[in-house]
Design a protein around this motif. Structure first.
Motif, PDB file in Angstrom:
ATOM      1  N   GLY A 189      -0.308  22.973  17.727  1.00 47.31           N
ATOM      2  CA  GLY A 189       0.594  23.164  16.599  1.00 47.31           C
ATOM      3  C   GLY A 189      -0.100  23.541  15.314  1.00 47.31           C
ATOM      4  N   GLN A 233       3.506  18.724  23.782  1.00 44.60           N
ATOM      5  CA  GLN A 233       4.108  19.979  23.361  1.00 44.60           C
ATOM      6  C   GLN A 233       5.149  19.770  22.261  1.00 44.60           C
ATOM      7  N   SER A 282       7.480  26.849  17.721  1.00 46.79           N
ATOM      8  CA  SER A 282       7.971  25.511  18.044  1.00 46.79           C
ATOM      9  C   SER A 282       8.920  25.543  19.240  1.00 46.79           C
ATOM     10  N   THR A 338       8.024  23.711  22.775  1.00 46.06           N
ATOM     11  CA  THR A 338       8.974  22.669  23.186  1.00 46.06           C
ATOM     12  C   THR A 338       9.466  22.929  24.606  1.00 46.06           C
ATOM     13  N   GLY A 364      10.184  32.472  21.603  1.00 42.76           N
ATOM     14  CA  GLY A 364      10.517  31.073  21.847  1.00 42.76           C
ATOM     15  C   GLY A 364      11.041  30.801  23.235  1.00 42.76           C
ATOM     16  N   ALA A 378       5.160  21.498  18.671  1.00 47.56           N
ATOM     17  CA  ALA A 378       6.313  22.206  18.131  1.00 47.56           C
ATOM     18  C   ALA A 378       6.631  21.746  16.711  1.00 47.56           C
TER      19      ALA A 378
END
Length: 435
Positions: free
Chosen positions: A261, A380, A65, A69, A119, A384
């Motif tokens: 996702g 996006q 996520s 993001t 991330g 996420a």
């Protein structure tokens, strides 16, 4: 600056007869593949990380996520950074971040380290050279064949998945999850010298005009910096006053949730829950990537002929129906019905992009490119939210069934939102109307 014509050619062009723009496109293609390689890693390594560290699927999904993001949020501003410091330095720096983020995972022992590497580092790296990079290269280096090159470079993301997913899966099975992380880091690192040596910001930097530019034109000539990040925020402010913008944002957020996702992040683990070997599930995702390319090209062809709103309604409706059937299709083997689902989902994967771009162009005019970047940001963000939320559903429920049904319902909402978009009425000039 001196007057440039198509006769001002560098040595490479004189020797080969090939315009330098094509070499730039090739280098860009391989750079995008190098960056996209890591996108195939999380879905395959989710179960091994869970087994070794005991981290929940939701915890691992949270790292994805953070990645997607940042991928989305940085896109509207990355082009401004390319204007400030140069395309090749931004791209080289992005590849270094991807390599660093992938390589450091072999030393992690805590979840926060996963969020930092997978991330933050990889998310910023990939986001800095995705759509902004494609738009910058095609806009500066090509006049003719711009659409073709845009499609090819966009497909590099799918190609990266095709190249790396089977490799990552086999390495993880044979040598554990650390081996594919090192391989992906090495490949991204190998692309850095190619970018620094051969990528240039403008055609005029090597003494030519953009490919297909007319002699005496200024296409491909270095220009002064305009707007930058400030302009991106101004466009957001203008577009946010339009209901159409928010309908597109809502639909594309659901699009991201139900592709990146949900399926890209969790399909391999969901299939493995039903007894399917990870390598088999990964191979099915390769097929998604193959048909993704076909579906995007076909959708572009249809967008030129059919109302974009109706295409979006069809895409979201069919996607939702297929997700409702998916729980009954999962099993220890890839049955024919599963092959049908995979082929269809691949065709539908980013088929929503061409009609969404067309609607941005119709409603936002000159602001359309940046407007679409903001719409893509919602894509996006949706991805996420789904990457984490679906992982939590799996942890709490013990299966993914509820996630498939919720995603099917969300697709129905996206279809309704697309249908609610009104066509822009172009004012009729009285003199033309009388004529």
């Amino acid at each position: 600056m001196r007057d440039l014509t198509v006769t001002d050619r560098p040595g490479l062009l004189r020797r080969t007869g090939i315009h330098p723009a094509w070499f730039v496109a090739i280098i860009g293609f391989f750079a995008l593949i190098g960056a996209a390689g890591f996108r195939s890693v999380p879905s395959v390594l989710m179960d091994p990380l869970h087994q070794e560290f005991g981290w929940s699927i939701g915890t691992i999904g949270a790292a994805v996520s953070v990645n997607v993001t940042l991928y989305g949020l940085i896109s509207p501003f990355a082009a401004a950074l390319m204007d400030r410091v140069g395309v090749r330095y931004v791209v080289a720096g992005s590849l270094l971040l991807v390599s660093l983020g992938a390589g450091l995972t072999v030393f992690m022992t805590q979840p926060w380290q996963l969020w930092l590497t997978w991330g933050v580092l990889v998310g910023v790296g990939v986001g800095s050279m995705s759509m902004p990079f494609v738009a910058t290269i095609t806009g500066r280096w090509f006049v003719r064949q711009r659409g073709l090159v845009t499609g090819i470079l966009t497909a590099a993301g799918a190609t990266g998945q095709l190249v790396f997913l089977p490799l990552v899966s086999m390495l993880a099975q044979a040598h554990g999850w650390r081996a594919p992380s090192v391989v992906v880091a090495g490949i991204a690192l190998l692309a850095v010298p190619l970018v620094l040596l051969f990528l240039r910001d403008f055609p005029s930097d090597v003494g030519v005009l953009a490919y297909g530019a007319e002699p005496g034109s200024t296409d491909g000539v270095r220009t002064e910096i305009k707007g930058g990040a400030t302009e991106a925020l101004k466009v957001l402010a203008r577009c946010s006053r339009s209901p159409v913008f928010w309908l597109l944002v809502g639909g594309f957020m659901i699009c991201g949730a139900t592709t990146v996702g949900l399926i890209q992040t969790h399909f391999v683990t969901a299939a493995h829950d039903h007894g399917m070997p990870i390598t088999t599930a990964a191979s099915l995702m390769v097929l998604v990537g193959i048909f993704d390319i076909v579906g995007t090209v076909l959708s572009g062809w249809l967008t030129d002929r059919i109302d974009s709103r109706y295409l979006l309604v069809a895409y979201y409706t069919l996607r939702g129906v297929s997700l409702l059937f998916l729980p009954s299709l999962l099993g220890p083997t890839a049955a024919p019905s599963m092959w049908v689902f995979i082929i269809f989902y691949g065709l539908d994967w980013i088929a929503t992009v061409p009609p969404t771009v067309a609607l941005c162009r119709e409603h936002f005019g000159d602001d359309a490119p940046i407007a679409f970047c903001w719409v893509f940001t919602s894509h996006q963000l949706g991805a996420a939210i789904a990457a984490t939320g679906v992982g939590i559903i799996r942890d709490v429920q013990g299966s993914y069934n509820l996630a498939w049904y919720l995603a099917g319902g969300l697709c129905a909402i996206a279809a309704v939102m697309s249908l609610a978009i009104r066509r822009k009425i172009v004012p009729v000039i009285p003199q033309l109307a009388a004529a």
